[in-house]
Write a protein that holds these residues in place. Structure first.
Motif, PDB file in Angstrom:
ATOM      1  N   TYR A 182       3.879  -1.029  -6.461  1.00 27.81           N
ATOM      2  CA  TYR A 182       3.700  -1.213  -5.026  1.00 27.81           C
ATOM      3  C   TYR A 182       2.303  -1.764  -4.811  1.00 27.81           C
ATOM      4  O   TYR A 182       1.363  -1.324  -5.459  1.00 27.81           O
ATOM      5  CB  TYR A 182       3.777   0.128  -4.265  1.00 27.81           C
ATOM      6  CG  TYR A 182       5.083   0.836  -4.345  1.00 27.81           C
ATOM      7  CD1 TYR A 182       6.193   0.257  -4.941  1.00 27.81           C
ATOM      8  CD2 TYR A 182       5.203   2.111  -3.805  1.00 27.81           C
ATOM      9  CE1 TYR A 182       7.385   0.932  -5.013  1.00 27.81           C
ATOM     10  CE2 TYR A 182       6.402   2.792  -3.874  1.00 27.81           C
ATOM     11  CZ  TYR A 182       7.490   2.201  -4.480  1.00 27.81           C
ATOM     12  OH  TYR A 182       8.656   2.880  -4.549  1.00 27.81           O
ATOM     13  N   PRO A 183       2.152  -2.704  -3.894  1.00 31.18           N
ATOM     14  CA  PRO A 183       0.793  -3.147  -3.585  1.00 31.18           C
ATOM     15  C   PRO A 183      -0.023  -1.975  -3.045  1.00 31.18           C
ATOM     16  O   PRO A 183       0.521  -1.088  -2.399  1.00 31.18           O
ATOM     17  CB  PRO A 183       1.002  -4.197  -2.493  1.00 31.18           C
ATOM     18  CG  PRO A 183       2.428  -4.543  -2.557  1.00 31.18           C
ATOM     19  CD  PRO A 183       3.158  -3.384  -3.115  1.00 31.18           C
ATOM     20  N   PRO A 185       0.570   2.399  -7.675  1.00 29.59           N
ATOM     21  CA  PRO A 185       0.586   0.943  -7.819  1.00 29.59           C
ATOM     22  C   PRO A 185       0.788   0.499  -9.263  1.00 29.59           C
ATOM     23  O   PRO A 185       1.479  -0.480  -9.521  1.00 29.59           O
ATOM     24  CB  PRO A 185      -0.787   0.515  -7.308  1.00 29.59           C
ATOM     25  CG  PRO A 185      -1.229   1.610  -6.448  1.00 29.59           C
ATOM     26  CD  PRO A 185      -0.666   2.856  -7.034  1.00 29.59           C
ATOM     27  N   ALA A 245       0.158  -0.993   0.618  1.00 30.06           N
ATOM     28  CA  ALA A 245       1.374  -0.307   1.014  1.00 30.06           C
ATOM     29  C   ALA A 245       1.287   1.176   0.678  1.00 30.06           C
ATOM     30  O   ALA A 245       1.676   2.027   1.470  1.00 30.06           O
ATOM     31  CB  ALA A 245       2.573  -0.932   0.312  1.00 30.06           C
TER      32      ALA A 245
END
Lengths: 216, 263
Positions: free
Chosen positions: A133-134, A128, A137
């Motif tokens: 990326y969150p 992340p 996810a």
């Protein structure tokens, strides 16, 4: 003959060799995850010269990799070192204390498992930050992508090491190269090797606690 | 079957950036990376992009080698942008089932895509204009304070140098042994993974032995030339900071720090 210089050149040579194996046998799997058999060479180096040697070789290879073929920069470097060390150093450490076929097997298996666990956690934390990326996810990707990748990598590495180690040591013995290099300044090095490994484990477990508490 | 391993992306040249001290470039690349993680606005990224652009111009780096460096990452960059667009909470612009696009998502996706490209560029610019050996030298100088706590800086950089020197040699040998085994009927290219791995044994074992032998020979050669570790060793090429280095560091570092604080 000063054994220090010899260890130095030997470690350098093994790093060069591991690098070549990495370049020749590099297979991209998913995303930025790539399989390469360099861990095999590093683990064998660790079996012969001890866990600290495995750490040094993986450090050197990762640095060279960073400014030559890698495309993930400094973060790739750190992940690379962590991944290789958790596999090779663990295996070499266990084998060192139990120099039998059983010891090698236990070492390799626990190395593979430890690497899988450590990489899951570190990917969860680093990805992340690095790719943005969150976190949810990434958490969803952990089981379908990272877990099988690392397990596959671990078992492939373990199998290759088992396959290579015996014929290798035999031919080294035949050419009188093994015995001279096997015992080189081991006494004082143990502590540093143990320290490094436990340091890695410590950071990982602190992070694990943080993750479990939901802070990260 | 020849392996194409150009060691490093280094392109020899004589530009301003090529002549800078490797330490300067290392410090710059590291600072840029740290700054990139601290800044999170378009204007901040614009400043950093400006820096990298200046470096590219001053380094005479052809556009082709930069796009070549970015190409393998296209998928990751696209994925980063797309994942962020779809997974960020916020004002919903468009929704279809569980897929939704938000205002914040689009902004975040584009920002992170730019950041990723800049991250890669900041290391690439350094490796394009600095030879691996120069980087190793620079690293040794920069890390030398660690000698105080008994960290083996000299030994590590020595090993790094030896490894870099011997990678081409060992690679050539790999090729030779591979061809020799193929002439005897060895097969490296078919079969399943395990079978292939098994076929690698007759290749890797002689290579391993040869690496051991070379290490032995090299150690003897070094000792007979009185190599005894880093203490009191002299160098052929000392690194020396020029006024250009101080100028570059003196201008860029404060500006980058300002960028962090303002944006």
């Amino acid at each position: 003959m000063n054994s220090k210089t010899k260890t130095l050149t030997l470690l350098a040579m093994l790093s060069a060799f591991a690098y070549i194996v990495m370049v020749v046998g590099r297979i991209p799997v998913v995303l930025f995850l790539k399989y390469d058999p360099k861990d095999v060479i590093i683990t064998i180096g660790g079996f012969i010269l001890g866990p600290l040697a495995a750490f040094i070789i993986s450090l050197l290879v990762s640095i060279v990799e960073m400014f030559t073929v890698s495309d993930t920069g400094f973060i790739g470097l750190i992940m690379n070192i962590i991944s290789t060390c958790s596999f090779a150093c663990t295996a070499a450490f266990i084998y060192k204390h139990n120099k039998t076929l059983k010891g090698a097997l236990i070492g390799l298996i626990s190395g593979g498992l430890l690497m899988t666990g450590v990489m899951l956690l570190w990917n969860y934390i680093i990805t992340p930050i690095y790719l943005g990326y969150p976190r949810e996810a990434v958490a969803k990707m952990l089981v379908p992508a990272f877990l099988p990748f690392n397990l596959l990598k671990g078992s492939l590495n373990a199998a290759l090491t088992m396959l290579l180690y015996k014929p290798l040591v035999n031919s080294l013995r035949k050419s009188n190269l093994y015995t001279t290099t096997a015992q080189s300044g081991r006494k004082q090095k143990i502590n540093i090797g143990v320290m490094l490994t436990s340091f890695l484990v410590l950071i990982t477990s602190i992070l694990l606690v943080l993750v479990l508490n939901g802070t990260i | 079957m020849a392996f194409d391993v150009t060691l490093g992306q280094y392109m020899p040249g004589d530009s301003f950036l090529h002549r800078l001290d490797p330490r300067t470039k290392l410090v710059m690349a590291l600072t840029l990376i740290v700054v990139l993680f601290l800044v999170d606005s378009f204007i901040g990224y614009l400043w950093i992009a400006g820096f990298i652009f200046l470096a590219i111009i001053n380094g005479d780096i052809p556009l082709k080698s930069i796009t070549r460096g970015l190409k393998p990452l296209t998928v990751i960059i696209l994925l980063t942008v797309i994942l962020n667009i779809f997974f960020t909470e916020g004002t919903i612009l468009w929704q279809w089932g569980f897929i939704r696009i938000t205002n914040e998502g689009i902004i975040k996706g584009i920002l992170l895509g730019i950041r990723l490209i800049l991250l890669i560029l900041s290391t690439t610019v350094m490796t394009l204009t600095t030879s691996p050996l120069a980087i190793t030298d620079g690293l040794e100088y920069l890390l030398s304070p660690l000698k105080k706590v008994k960290f083996p800086v000299h030994e590590l950089s020595m090993m790094l140098t030896i490894a870099l020197r011997f990678i081409p040699t060992l690679l050539e040998e790999t090729e030779k042994i591979m061809k020799a085994q193929m002439a005897r009927g060895a097969d490296f290219e078919s079969g399943n993974l395990l079978k292939r791995a098994q076929n690698m044994v007759p290749l890797l074992v002689p290579l391993f032995v040869s690496a051991f032998r070379r290490a032995d020979d090299l150690a003897t050669a070094m000792e007979s030339r009185c190599y005894k570790g880093g203490e009191g060793r002299t160098r052929l090429n000392e690194l020396a900071m020029q006024s250009a280095d101080y100028l570059v560091l003196g201008v860029t570092l404060p500006v980058l720090v300002l960028v962090v604080f303002i944006f």
